[in-house]
Design a protein around this motif. Sequence first.
Motif, PDB file in Angstrom:
ATOM      1  N   LEU A 123       2.011   4.557   8.393  1.00  0.00           N
ATOM      2  CA  LEU A 123       1.655   5.123   9.700  1.00  0.00           C
ATOM      3  C   LEU A 123       0.578   4.298  10.383  1.00  0.00           C
ATOM      4  N   TYR A 124      -0.431   3.904   9.624  1.00  0.00           N
ATOM      5  CA  TYR A 124      -1.485   3.043  10.176  1.00  0.00           C
ATOM      6  C   TYR A 124      -0.890   1.719  10.649  1.00  0.00           C
ATOM      7  N   GLY A 125      -0.006   1.161   9.843  1.00  0.00           N
ATOM      8  CA  GLY A 125       0.591  -0.120  10.190  1.00  0.00           C
ATOM      9  C   GLY A 125       1.410  -0.082  11.456  1.00  0.00           C
ATOM     10  N   CYS A 126       1.963   1.097  11.786  1.00  0.00           N
ATOM     11  CA  CYS A 126       2.805   1.193  12.986  1.00  0.00           C
ATOM     12  C   CYS A 126       2.073   1.778  14.184  1.00  0.00           C
ATOM     13  N   PHE A 127       1.288   2.837  13.987  1.00  0.00           N
ATOM     14  CA  PHE A 127       0.803   3.632  15.120  1.00  0.00           C
ATOM     15  C   PHE A 127      -0.587   3.271  15.615  1.00  0.00           C
ATOM     16  N   VAL A 128      -1.336   2.437  14.871  1.00  0.00           N
ATOM     17  CA  VAL A 128      -2.654   2.062  15.379  1.00  0.00           C
ATOM     18  C   VAL A 128      -2.483   1.394  16.742  1.00  0.00           C
ATOM     19  N   TYR A 129      -3.337   1.744  17.669  1.00  0.00           N
ATOM     20  CA  TYR A 129      -3.269   1.267  19.057  1.00  0.00           C
ATOM     21  C   TYR A 129      -1.884   1.511  19.670  1.00  0.00           C
ATOM     22  N   SER A 130      -1.332   2.681  19.346  1.00  0.00           N
ATOM     23  CA  SER A 130      -0.049   3.115  19.919  1.00  0.00           C
ATOM     24  C   SER A 130       1.075   2.111  19.688  1.00  0.00           C
ATOM     25  N   GLY A 131       1.010   1.403  18.571  1.00  0.00           N
ATOM     26  CA  GLY A 131       2.069   0.457  18.243  1.00  0.00           C
ATOM     27  C   GLY A 131       2.069  -0.805  19.072  1.00  0.00           C
ATOM     28  N   GLN A 132       1.001  -1.035  19.836  1.00  0.00           N
ATOM     29  CA  GLN A 132       0.958  -2.181  20.744  1.00  0.00           C
ATOM     30  C   GLN A 132       0.237  -3.370  20.100  1.00  0.00           C
ATOM     31  N   VAL A 133       0.652  -3.684  18.881  1.00  0.00           N
ATOM     32  CA  VAL A 133       0.100  -4.806  18.130  1.00  0.00           C
ATOM     33  C   VAL A 133       1.277  -5.654  17.664  1.00  0.00           C
ATOM     34  N   CYS A 134       1.191  -6.963  17.891  1.00  0.00           N
ATOM     35  CA  CYS A 134       2.342  -7.823  17.618  1.00  0.00           C
ATOM     36  C   CYS A 134       2.762  -7.790  16.156  1.00  0.00           C
ATOM     37  N   GLU A 135       1.794  -7.596  15.245  1.00  0.00           N
ATOM     38  CA  GLU A 135       2.145  -7.625  13.826  1.00  0.00           C
ATOM     39  C   GLU A 135       2.314  -6.224  13.238  1.00  0.00           C
ATOM     40  N   SER A 136       2.559  -5.237  14.090  1.00  0.00           N
ATOM     41  CA  SER A 136       2.767  -3.867  13.601  1.00  0.00           C
ATOM     42  C   SER A 136       3.967  -3.783  12.667  1.00  0.00           C
ATOM     43  N   PRO A 169       4.644   3.273  19.999  1.00  0.00           N
ATOM     44  CA  PRO A 169       4.496   4.033  18.747  1.00  0.00           C
ATOM     45  C   PRO A 169       5.822   4.558  18.220  1.00  0.00           C
ATOM     46  N   VAL A 170       6.685   3.641  17.801  1.00  0.00           N
ATOM     47  CA  VAL A 170       8.019   3.991  17.326  1.00  0.00           C
ATOM     48  C   VAL A 170       8.239   3.338  15.964  1.00  0.00           C
ATOM     49  N   LEU A 171       8.447   4.167  14.941  1.00  0.00           N
ATOM     50  CA  LEU A 171       8.708   3.718  13.578  1.00  0.00           C
ATOM     51  C   LEU A 171      10.139   4.056  13.207  1.00  0.00           C
ATOM     52  N   VAL A 172      10.873   3.067  12.714  1.00  0.00           N
ATOM     53  CA  VAL A 172      12.228   3.331  12.235  1.00  0.00           C
ATOM     54  C   VAL A 172      12.226   3.267  10.709  1.00  0.00           C
ATOM     55  N   VAL A 173      12.956   4.176  10.086  1.00  0.00           N
ATOM     56  CA  VAL A 173      13.043   4.233   8.629  1.00  0.00           C
ATOM     57  C   VAL A 173      14.435   3.790   8.211  1.00  0.00           C
ATOM     58  N   ILE A 174      14.491   2.774   7.337  1.00  0.00           N
ATOM     59  CA  ILE A 174      15.754   2.187   6.910  1.00  0.00           C
ATOM     60  C   ILE A 174      15.830   2.256   5.384  1.00  0.00           C
ATOM     61  N   PRO A 175      16.860   2.885   4.820  1.00  0.00           N
ATOM     62  CA  PRO A 175      16.979   2.951   3.351  1.00  0.00           C
ATOM     63  C   PRO A 175      17.528   1.647   2.778  1.00  0.00           C
ATOM     64  N   TYR A 176      17.147   1.370   1.518  1.00  0.00           N
ATOM     65  CA  TYR A 176      17.702   0.212   0.824  1.00  0.00           C
ATOM     66  C   TYR A 176      18.058   0.611  -0.603  1.00  0.00           C
ATOM     67  N   THR A 177      18.907  -0.205  -1.238  1.00  0.00           N
ATOM     68  CA  THR A 177      19.409   0.133  -2.577  1.00  0.00           C
ATOM     69  C   THR A 177      18.556  -0.447  -3.694  1.00  0.00           C
ATOM     70  N   ASP A 178      18.139  -1.717  -3.563  1.00  0.00           N
ATOM     71  CA  ASP A 178      17.308  -2.353  -4.585  1.00  0.00           C
ATOM     72  C   ASP A 178      16.410  -3.386  -3.917  1.00  0.00           C
ATOM     73  N   SER A 179      15.565  -4.053  -4.698  1.00  0.00           N
ATOM     74  CA  SER A 179      14.582  -4.983  -4.136  1.00  0.00           C
ATOM     75  C   SER A 179      15.242  -6.130  -3.385  1.00  0.00           C
ATOM     76  N   ASP A 180      16.338  -6.657  -3.918  1.00  0.00           N
ATOM     77  CA  ASP A 180      17.020  -7.746  -3.224  1.00  0.00           C
ATOM     78  C   ASP A 180      17.515  -7.290  -1.864  1.00  0.00           C
ATOM     79  N   HIS A 181      18.040  -6.072  -1.816  1.00  0.00           N
ATOM     80  CA  HIS A 181      18.511  -5.517  -0.551  1.00  0.00           C
ATOM     81  C   HIS A 181      17.355  -5.371   0.431  1.00  0.00           C
ATOM     82  N   ALA A 182      16.203  -4.917  -0.047  1.00  0.00           N
ATOM     83  CA  ALA A 182      15.029  -4.764   0.812  1.00  0.00           C
ATOM     84  C   ALA A 182      14.598  -6.105   1.395  1.00  0.00           C
TER      85      ALA A 182
END
Length: 496
Positions: free
Chosen positions: A270-283, A382-395
């Motif tokens: 949440l911190y990684g995405c929403f700090v400064y309303s998501g207006q950070v290039c490296e969010s 401030p938009v976070l998308v959640v994407i599931p993965y199967t294993d580390s290689d897939h991630a």
Amino acid sequence: MRIGGQEVDSDRLMTIVDPSTGAPIATVARGDAGHIDAAVAAARDTFESGVWRTKTPQERAAIMRRIVAAATDVADELVELELSANGATVRQATGFHIGYALAHFSYFADLAETYAWQRPAPIASFPALSQSVVHREPIGVVGAIAPWNFPLLLTLWKVGPALAAGNSVVVKPDEHTPLSILAFARIAEQNGLPPGVLNVVPGDGRDAGARLASHPDVGKIAFTGSTAVGREIMSLASGTVKHVTLELGGKGPSIVLDDADLDMAVDGVLYGCFVYSGQVCESGTRALVPEHLHDEFVRRLVDRAQTIVIGPTRDWDTDMGPVIDAKQQQRILDYVRGAVAEGATVALGGEALDRDGFWFQPTILTGVRNVMRIAQEEVFGPVLVVIPYTDSDHAVRIANDSEYGLAASIWSSDNARALDIAGRIQAGSVWINDAHQINCHVPFGGYKQSGLGRELGPDALDAYTEIKTVHLDLSGGRDAKPYDLLLSHADQGASR
């Protein structure tokens, strides 16, 4: 404007608006290509005069530190100028926007004293005895084009190393946020920086910015902003083969491994995405979560995100402020609606807030596939998308399946495993069990279309210097040289 040490007005003005209220707070002179020409001429004059260039690195560092001390004395005023123009909360503006800016400028002063301005090469014995010395010299006039999200910080990432290296500078700040760098330029001149070494021309990117990027007397352009504009800057700079540094967009993955501390990972994502309303290039706007943890992790995300306090930007209890303007607010809404049309589900938020100013709810989307537009393009909200993965290689495959490569985070209780995955991620910065860790002692920049070159770190001055090799012959005479490859001794005698 600040040109050649003078305050310069113009017939046209820009209105600066407080994003938290939508109300105008200031008017600023609007510069154009002609003002850029005047600023570049002033910078060129000061560079050629040597008034800054010929100072020793120690002298430049001392003046830069004096500027930091004076700016620190009025830090509260600089904080107010930042948050009133870009909507940062007072906590963020104090810690990141101004706190980082002054600390990093001080770091560049330190670099001026420790940088290897001259480096001797090994003595050569072939084809003749000689010694070469590699010199680092200032480029000349540096152009800096800065964004609105961290106006002073990201401007000083360019101005700091440029000044430390002895260059003169012309800054074109974003139209939304010129106030803090204008104040900083005045402070700098009041504390020892010669007039004309730092010039500031607010104006439109298509006019003033384009002229700065293409100006024949500008030897380097440094830009932070969107990838689309970065491509234009690169094209404009190519006409005179300028040095270019580009820090561009991102679509950072936050990879949650199945051994992560979920409480910390939830807060970190949440911190990684929403700090400064998501207006950070490296969010970190893409949360990659194991399939079997997906539902639990989303539930935890939603529960925790609902505690984020949205309120007045000058209130120390406020966690998240507005987005920059109405255009950006509508752009974010369009992205969310587009994602829903592609099959995504809104787990939280998804709407603009009905209040004065430009506000948007913290938004979490599920049912997102990495091929969707919402997962591939930079929303800058401030938009976070959640994407599931199967294993580390897939991630790893999902994380790297992007045109961007600015930053990523990995959440795990197994350092060795996290470090292995970090080595496979295509990004300029990979943070393990943390996010937004910008450290002036290490380089920052991106892979792929996230940019070109690096800012910060011990080599930050490299990008603001030219390399010159000076060769000194030590052979002691004509007979020790390889001139006979072209000219024989007989030819030499004949020429006499």
